[in-house]
Write a protein that holds these residues in place. Structure first.
Motif, short mmCIF file in Angstrom:
data_model
loop_
_atom_site.label_atom_id
_atom_site.label_comp_id
_atom_site.label_asym_id
_atom_site.label_seq_id
_atom_site.Cartn_x
_atom_site.Cartn_y
_atom_site.Cartn_z
N THR A 1 37.48 40.06 35.15
CA THR A 1 36.13 39.53 35.29
C THR A 1 35.83 38.55 34.16
O THR A 1 36.48 38.56 33.11
N GLU A 2 34.84 37.72 34.40
CA GLU A 2 34.47 36.69 33.42
C GLU A 2 34.06 37.33 32.09
O GLU A 2 34.44 36.84 31.02
N GLN B 1 42.73 34.55 32.91
CA GLN B 1 41.74 33.85 33.73
C GLN B 1 40.56 34.77 33.99
O GLN B 1 40.74 35.92 34.34
N PHE C 1 37.07 35.47 36.20
CA PHE C 1 36.44 35.15 37.47
C PHE C 1 35.07 35.80 37.55
O PHE C 1 34.88 36.92 37.08
N LYS C 2 34.15 35.11 38.17
CA LYS C 2 32.78 35.62 38.30
C LYS C 2 32.72 36.72 39.35
O LYS C 2 33.56 36.80 40.24
N ARG D 1 32.51 36.62 44.02
CA ARG D 1 33.12 35.35 44.41
C ARG D 1 34.54 35.66 44.88
O ARG D 1 35.30 36.30 44.16
N ILE E 1 38.40 35.36 45.47
CA ILE E 1 39.50 34.77 44.73
C ILE E 1 40.73 34.92 45.61
O ILE E 1 40.99 36.00 46.14
#
Length: 86
Positions: free
Chosen positions: A2-3, A48, A50-51, A54, A56
């Motif tokens: 996660t972000e 990486q 990721f929000k 969303r 992927i």
């Protein structure tokens, strides 16, 4: 990941190296540290973030026919949802 995890993962791994180094010295665990600060620095560019909520998409190759199989992921506040797409 996660972000939010992305922003702290490198610090957490460097802290783990410090803890394992101290434990090696204090407890005599020869195998510690399992990885070094340099190794963390080397792989940091591969992380990486990721929000949430969303999709992927990752693709992997099937070994038998080299056909592309796709899998989509969503990071949700309650866990990860995987949706297989052919």
């Amino acid at each position: 990941m996660t972000e939010l995890s992305y922003f702290i993962v490198e610090r957490v791994l460097h802290n783990s190296v410090n803890v394992m180094t101290r434990q090696r010295d204090e407890l005599g665990i020869k195998e510690y540290p399992l990885y070094t600060h340099d190794e963390v620095d080397d792989i940091a560019s591969q992380f990486q973030g990721f929000k949430y909520n969303r999709e992927i998409e990752w693709a992997s190759f099937n070994k038998s026919r080299a056909a592309c199989r796709r899998r989509r992921w969503n990071f949700l506040t309650r866990g990860i949802r995987s949706v297989h797409r052919a």
